[in-house]
Structures are given as C-alpha cells and as structure tokens.
Enzyme design. Structure first.
Site, PDB file in Angstrom:
ATOM      1  CD  GLU A 216       7.567 -13.661 -91.066  1.00 26.58           C
ATOM      2  OE1 GLU A 216       7.431 -13.628 -92.379  1.00 26.58           O
ATOM      3  OE2 GLU A 216       8.239 -13.010 -90.482  1.00 26.58           O
ATOM      4  CG  HIS A 326      12.422 -36.129 -36.377  1.00 25.78           C
ATOM      5  ND1 HIS A 326      13.486 -35.981 -36.548  1.00 25.78           N
ATOM      6  CD2 HIS A 326      12.326 -36.713 -34.946  1.00 25.78           C
ATOM      7  CE1 HIS A 326      14.468 -36.503 -35.803  1.00 25.78           C
ATOM      8  NE2 HIS A 326      13.723 -36.731 -34.586  1.00 25.78           N
ATOM      9  CG  ASN A 327      14.645 -33.459 -34.236  1.00 29.26           C
ATOM     10  OD1 ASN A 327      13.813 -33.711 -32.953  1.00 29.26           O
ATOM     11  ND2 ASN A 327      15.822 -33.829 -34.247  1.00 29.26           N
ATOM     12  CD  GLU A 356      10.687 -34.377 -32.029  1.00 24.68           C
ATOM     13  OE1 GLU A 356      11.126 -34.964 -31.225  1.00 24.68           O
ATOM     14  OE2 GLU A 356      10.939 -34.592 -33.088  1.00 24.68           O
ATOM     15  CG  ASP A 358      13.878 -31.856 -29.310  1.00 20.77           C
ATOM     16  OD1 ASP A 358      12.735 -32.551 -29.182  1.00 20.77           O
ATOM     17  OD2 ASP A 358      14.936 -32.181 -29.902  1.00 20.77           O
ATOM     18  CG  HIS A 371      18.922 -31.845 -32.244  1.00 21.50           C
ATOM     19  ND1 HIS A 371      19.705 -32.800 -33.147  1.00 21.50           N
ATOM     20  CD2 HIS A 371      18.417 -32.877 -31.267  1.00 21.50           C
ATOM     21  CE1 HIS A 371      19.510 -33.842 -32.889  1.00 21.50           C
ATOM     22  NE2 HIS A 371      18.663 -34.213 -32.062  1.00 21.50           N
ATOM     23  CD  GLU A 405      13.296 -35.245 -27.141  1.00 20.26           C
ATOM     24  OE1 GLU A 405      14.450 -35.129 -27.097  1.00 20.26           O
ATOM     25  OE2 GLU A 405      12.947 -35.988 -28.233  1.00 20.26           O
ATOM     26  CE  LYS A 454       4.576 -38.176 -28.234  1.00 21.84           C
ATOM     27  NZ  LYS A 454       5.744 -38.082 -27.376  1.00 21.84           N
ATOM     28  CE  LYS A 456       7.768 -39.938 -20.369  1.00 24.69           C
ATOM     29  NZ  LYS A 456       7.827 -41.345 -20.412  1.00 24.69           N
ATOM     30  CB  ILE A 664      19.518 -30.556 -74.214  1.00 25.38           C
ATOM     31  CG1 ILE A 664      19.912 -29.495 -75.144  1.00 25.38           C
ATOM     32  CG2 ILE A 664      18.080 -30.821 -74.554  1.00 25.38           C
ATOM     33  CD1 ILE A 664      19.148 -28.131 -74.679  1.00 25.38           C
ATOM     34  CG  ASP A 666      20.307 -36.998 -72.797  1.00 26.16           C
ATOM     35  OD1 ASP A 666      19.858 -36.214 -73.760  1.00 26.16           O
ATOM     36  OD2 ASP A 666      21.360 -37.124 -72.638  1.00 26.16           O
ATOM     37  CG  ASN A 690      20.582 -34.083 -77.240  1.00 31.35           C
ATOM     38  OD1 ASN A 690      20.932 -34.073 -76.022  1.00 31.35           O
ATOM     39  ND2 ASN A 690      21.600 -34.595 -78.170  1.00 31.35           N
ATOM     40  CG  ASP A 721      25.092 -38.699 -66.535  1.00 28.51           C
ATOM     41  OD1 ASP A 721      26.209 -39.404 -66.901  1.00 28.51           O
ATOM     42  OD2 ASP A 721      25.326 -37.511 -66.052  1.00 28.51           O
TER      43      ASP A 721
END
Length: 771
Positions: A216, A326-327, A356, A358, A371, A405, A454, A456, A664, A666, A690, A721
């Site tokens: 069932e 980044h960072n 990256e 730093d 940072h 950096e 990468k 200087k 529920i 939507d 719902n 909403d």
C-alpha cells in the site's frame, strides 16, 4: 511541442523500487552486504579534535537510512549531532587540515583524518584508535560517499522521498496513518487540503485497515510521483504496441530533441536506460526507461559532449577566459573574517586557475598572508604554497597563476622566493619555454601542471637571453591594487610608493609581469606581451563602456586582471559578464561569497571539462575584428537566434524553512539571459501556491539573441512572497552554446553552487535561426 496537462503528479522503475520497511533500499544493488557499509552502520569510537586541550572520544555511526551520520553529544538534554553524506566534500587522510596541523603532533599522522564539508561548515577533525582503524574509516566513508554521488537522479529522488516517509512515521511502526500521511506531504513540500490527503489515503488503503503498509505504501508512492506530462510526451511517440521502439525513439531524438542521431544512438540509449529486460531484448523503451533517460546526462539541458575538454587548448594563454579568485585566502568578509589555507583548497577544487596572495612580513622571519590593515587573521605563506601545490591539479591539469601582492621586506621576499622554488619545484615556470625570447604566450596545453607567478619584475624578460640580467635588488612601484587599498584607508590620496624588490623573487616572474596601466595607446607602443595590468572594477567598467573595441584589442595580445572595488568590504561581487564581453581574461571574484555573480562564473566555466579555461570566441581573438558589445554592427559575431523556452514543471524542490513544518514554498521560475547589452533579458512564470513537490507552469517564453557565443542562460527558482523580497530556492546557469534542444531536465543548484540531488526543473527548449 506536445500540449501538456495542467495537472501533474515520476514513475519510478519497478526493478529497484522497494517498500519503505525495507530501507535502506538505495544501496540494495551496489552495497548490500558490503563489509565497509556494515562497519559504518555498526560504528565506533573516534577522538574529536577542536584544540590542543579539547580532544574527546565520541561514538560515530551511519544511521539506517545510509545517508545520515550521527555522533553523541555530551551536553545535557542535547540530541545527537548529525550530518548528511551529501554535505561531505571530501575525506582527507592524515594531518591535512589546519586544525590537525595546529593541535596534534606529527607522531599521530597515521591516526588522523578530516571530514571536509561543503560551504562554510567547519571541518570535522578526528583521530582513530589505530592505523588499521583509520584506513577502515577512510575507505568505508569514501566508498559510501562515491556510491551516493554515483546514484542516478531517480534513485536519489526515491531516497529523498523514502527518507521523508521515515520521518513522517512518528512511532516507527512501518505503517502510516492518515495523520502521518498529512505530515509526510508537508515534509515533501506539498500543502494538501484534508480532502486530497484523505482521498489519496483511501485509494491506497485497499485493506481498509486505517493504515498504509507494505504494498500500500508502494502504491501510495506510485500515485504521488506519477508524472502526467511525461506520459503525454511518451504516448505521442510510443507507436509500437504501446511502447517506444528503437525507430520511435529515433523519431523522438530527431524531431523533438533536434539531435543528429542515428539508429545506433537509439539502441545505445535503450541499452543504457531501459530497466525491463524483455523490452530491451525487443529493442523497445518503456515509460520507465524513457523517464530514466530524461533524468540522466543524455536528457540534461547541458550538452554531454561539453563535460570533457573539447576546445582547442593550444592557443596562446591570453586567448582564454581564466577562472580567477580575488583575495583567495579569505573565508568571509574583507575586514575581520578568517584567512585560511582551506579557502585556497576550495577555490582550486572549483577549478579556479588564478589565486591571489597578499604577502606581509610575519613573526619569526616568516612571511604571512592576510588582508593588510584589517583584523582578518593571518596564515603562513609557506603553508599556503604547500596547500596550493597539493590541490592545484586535482580538478584541472591546466596552469595555475599565483598573483602576488607583495608588501614584504627584502629579507622576507627572499624567503618567499625560496619557498616557491622549494615547494613547487619543477612545476614552477622559472624561465620562458624554449631557447629564444618568445613573442607570445605559451598555450594552456604547453603549461599543463605548471605554476606561473604574477608580480613585479626588475627588468625586461629578454635580459635572460642577452646576459643583461640584473644582479642586485632594486625598487619598483607597488601594485595598483595595494595602492588603492592604502587610498581607501587614508583620508588624503597618498603618493604611490616604491617598494624594494628582491632579485630572486623578481626572477621567477616570467609571463605575468605587473605594470601600471596608462592608456591602450601607451600599452600598445611601450609594453611587451607579458606585461599585464590590473584594473579596479570602476576603471574597467568605464573602459568597457567608452573604449570597448580598444579594450578587446588590448586583450588580444596581453592579459588583463579585473578586481572588485576596495569598498566591497562585505566581499560582494561585480557583474563579470561586461568584462568577458571585452575579452578580459582574469576576471577575479570573491569565491567565498555565494552570489548571482558567482553563479554566472560557475556557468561560464561549466563546459570544457570544468578545467578553468574557456576559449574566447574567434571575434575576440582576430586582429581585424571591430566587435563592440555595446553597439552591435554587422560581423561574424552577429548570429541572430530566437530562443524558445517552455517552463513545464519542477520536481521535489527543497523546503526553505525546515523548522516550520507547515511552511511550504510558492515557487516561480525566472529565465535570464546574460550577454551583450542587447541580449540581456529576464522573464518569469506566475507562482504556484503551496507546492514545492510537483508544481506545473507550462509557460512559454521567447528571447531574441544577437551574439549567442557570449550569452549565458540562468534559471532561477524563487519562493514568492507578497510582503517582502522573494526567497532563493535554487538556480542553474550555463552558456547558451552548451544548451541541448528539446525536452530536458535542468539540475537545481543551491546558493553555494552544489547540486540539490532530489530537485529538478523540466523544460522544453529550441534555439532557432532568426528569419
């Protein structure tokens, strides 16, 4: 497109659908009786490590559903802690996490392992009782994780539903009352009125016992998950005694899916997806097999041919978009969040190919990464390099760029150079490839398994070949991004300062020498191909708006790096699409931030084997091109298309508020196009009230596309909403050039970009040439 019904209710395969009392059914074929599975189900004691002083034994075991792990909590009135197998990103053997390196001794290396979770959830650092015990835990966990990952979408779907049935069976008697059926419907995100639930219950309760059990429950599952919209499609093409013959299937593939298919392809799909052996022997596909095909890679929106590297990888490096962070060291915001080697590992495993670093002077003469001028925590430079070395090429073999950096003193720069050379070894590019001065970049293929620095450089690259190499340290201007950070932290605009640069560090900068950008004309006349500039987002967007074609030509022989504004202290991101539109390669984003911009980035780099490199369109590489993404003119880029999208239905969307049983969703679906300005568009369906289990829309949209090679398609699912902003449910993004036509299932990803295995969106797509 077949006319689809407005009511819906996935027809699972009889061959592996088992009744709820026989859980854990999902492992029945592959892991039944497996000793590793039995080991985890039995469980055992492990030491949980949180600090030098906090190391406590806990009993860990796999629950009977075979997808939930639990361990005891020692806090009074606290339930056991649990986590899902699907939340695990990897299992690392040994002292491979920051915590284990910090809080345990090297002598226990062969007892330690870590469970690494997706997203920002903290690692679980553990110690086994013996090396043999460790090996058993790690191998058993990896087997169960791999088994879960390799399940078909349909099996995952069943697993999710049966897990919900188990939760709804409050008293654990393997039977379901009407009250428990209502609770179950809420679990699977369906708000059903009492009469619907009672009607469904009554139809299945053939024994009139007032409870569902055994067969069932199986019938209840069939009725609940039956998909009428798939029936309509199947019946239209199943013209052979009620089944789909190989010829019928070929007809479907050619006419509906618009594939260049052959009879062999039809036979392959029947062999691969048909679950009924008799049908398979008769070269036929049943409805079950057809649904299985629709829910797998061949029936996915994403072209399976693009899952592996298929583009030419022998073009110069600057001819590719490069997935960039980044960072990278930050796990959260830019002001006080933690710095971690784990952030590098996560980015690299997502195929990020430019990270990256730093670099600042640290204690005890050891450089650190953080940072600068903020409260973000610090991590040792050498630990980051070791982590990068270990994880750089696990997801992709193509080259990784380390963007330095440099804020360090000459003494600590020397140590940086030595760490890079020592830990990266032969994988570090220390001189140009070949014996003569190059005039162009090498290709990603030629740089496989290599690291590029990468930063200087004190002199021109050709000095290596002219014996004119400098023998002393010198001064250079600081990095543009470093100057901007300083500017943000000071009231008056500071003068751009000079920094002393160590010769050893200078000498390992080969193909990515950082230089200040003045103008495109100045770059063309004065800069070599390997001299590259970094642009803050405001400067880059201004150039992309006012000098788009010149920017694109600049990127035809040089690299450009774009980075977020220093004011984005919350680690938010800018839109990367306009930067790709002008051919910028290193479009650096905050990978730690789950955002629409990162979804677009994930979509851009999804094809080509998710290797982190995407070949730019030919019109962004040809010197004769006059392409301008802002004002479209005639040219090879203009390939006008009409993109027809029909949003049909969704399946098993997640509940957003799991705490509130009656909450529920939507759902509504937005279809977005991101590309050149003329192509940008967004259209949305109405919301369905719902029903997050099987909402049906049957809504058609049409988009006019001018430059398909730059277009990304994003499907966004939201919870409607009326009183506030819609809530995010899930999304999926991919390039238009990787979309398959016809009836397709769209995977649903969460905010982090991880797949929600039980959920999907069902659509019909057609990309046609415009008249």
């Amino acid at each position: 497109v077949a006319i689809l019904p407005t009511a819906i209710k996935t027809l699972p395969s009889e061959s592996y659908l088992m009744c709820y009392p026989q859980m854990p059914f999902v492992y029945s074929e592959s892991l039944e009786g497996d000793s590793d599975l039995q080991f985890l189900l039995l469980g055992g004691k492990l030491v949980k490590v949180r600090s030098k002083s906090w190391k406590h034994g806990r009993y860990f075991k796999l629950e009977e559903d075979c997808q939930t792990f639990s361990h005891e909590s020692k806090k009074a009135f606290k339930q056991n802690h649990t986590f899902s197998i699907e939340d695990i990103e990897s299992v690392r053997k040994g002292r491979q996490s920051e915590g284990l390196k910090k809080y345990t001794d090297a002598s226990v290396e062969d007892l330690c392992f870590s469970i690494i979770f997706k997203g920002r959830k903290k690692n679980l650092d553990l110690m086994a009782e013996s090396p043999e015990d460790l090996n058993k835990w790690v191998s058993s966990l990896e087997k169960v994780i791999n088994n879960m990952h390799n399940l078909s979408n349909q099996k995952k779907s069943e697993h999710w539903i049966f897990s919900c049935i188990r939760k709804a069976d409050k008293n654990g008697d393997n039977m379901m009352t009407l009250k428990e059926v209502k609770h179950f419907l809420r679990q699977i995100n369906v708000e059903a009125d009492d009469s619907y639930a009672a009607d469904l219950f009554k139809k299945c309760d053939t024994s009139n016992s007032g409870t569902l059990e055994g067969e069932e429950i199986k019938q209840f599952y069939y009725m609940l998950t039956h998909r009428e919209e798939v029936d309509v499609i199947y019946e239209k093409y199943a013209q052979t005694e009620g089944q789909m013959s190989d010829r019928d299937l070929l007809n479907f593939l050619l006419n509906e899916q618009r594939e260049q298919a052959t009879a062999e392809d039809a036979h392959r799909l029947i062999e691969k997806y048909e679950v009924d052996e008799t049908a398979k022997q008769n070269n036929c596909m049943t409805k079950d097999g057809f649904l299985m095909y629709l829910q797998q890679d061949d029936g996915c929106i994403f072209n399976p041919a693009h899952r592996s590297v298929y583009q030419d990888m022998n073009q110069p490096l600057n001819h590719y978009y490069i997935s960039s962070s980044h960072n990278t060291y930050l796990m959260a915001d830019q002001l006080k969040g933690p710095s971690s080697t784990e952030a590098y590992i996560k980015a690299l495993l997502k195929s990020c190919r430019c990270v990256e670093l730093d670099c600042w002077d640290g204690a005890n003469g050891e450089p650190v990464i953080y940072h600068g001028h903020t409260l973000t925590s610090k991590v040792l430079f050498k630990d980051v390099i070791k982590a990068i070395k270990d994880y750089a090429f696990k997801t992709s073999q193509y080259p990784v760029i380390l963007s330095l950096e440099n804020h360090c003193s000459v003494e600590q720069q020397k140590l940086m150079a030595r760490h890079l050379v020592f830990f990266l070894g032969d994988a570090l590019v220390k001189k140009p490839l070949g014996d003569t001065m190059p005039t162009n970049f090498p290709s990603p293929e030629a740089l496989k398994g290599k690291f590029l620095i990468k930063g200087k450089r004190l002199n021109k690259l050709d000095s290596i070949f002219t014996n004119n190499n400098v023998i002393e340290d010198g001064t250079v201007s600081e990095e543009d991004e470093a100057a901007e950070c300083k500017e943000n932290s000071q009231k008056e605009k500071p003068k751009k300062s000079k920094i002393k640069l160590d010769k050893e560090l200078s000498d390992i900068v080969i193909y990515c020498k950082s230089v200040h950008f003045n103008s495109f004309e100045h770059s063309r006349e004065n800069q070599a191909f390997y001299e590259m500039s970094s642009f803050k987002e405001s400067k880059a967007f201004n150039l992309a708006e006012t000098s788009a074609t010149a920017f694109m030509h600049h990127n035809m022989d040089k690299l450009s790096r774009i980075y977020p504004a220093g004011s984005r202290t919350d680690s938010s991101n800018y839109n990367p699409v306009p930067m790709w539109n002008v051919g910028c390669q290193i479009v650096a984003l905050n990978f730690q931030t789950n955002s629409k911009e990162m979804h677009l980035n994930q979509g851009r780099f999804l094809p080509n084997g998710f290797c982190g490199y995407i070949l730019k369109p030919e019109f962004q590489r040809s010197l004769s091109s006059q392409f301008n993404p802002n004002t479209l003119t005639e040219g090879s880029w203009l390939k006008k298309k009409i993109f027809h999208v029909m949003v049909i239905s969704a399946q098993q969307l997640p509940k957003l508020n799991k705490e509130k049983q009656k909450s529920i969703v939507d759902p509504l679906v937005k279809v977005e196009i991101h590309g050149v300005r003329a192509d940008n568009a967004s259209k949305e369906t109405d919301h369905i009230e719902n029903n997050g289990f099987n909402p049906m829309w049957n809504k058609k949209f049409q988009f006019d596309i001018s430059v398909p090679e730059l277009a990304l398609v994003r499907f966004l699912l939201e919870d409607h909403d009326t009183a506030s902003q819609n809530d995010f449910i899930g999304q999926y993004c991919l390039p238009l050039t990787s979309v398959q036509n016809g009836y397709r299932h769209v995977p649903v990803l969460n905010k982090r970009g991880d797949i929600i295995s039980s959920a999907s969106l069902f659509v019909h797509l057609m990309l046609l040439d415009a008249p």
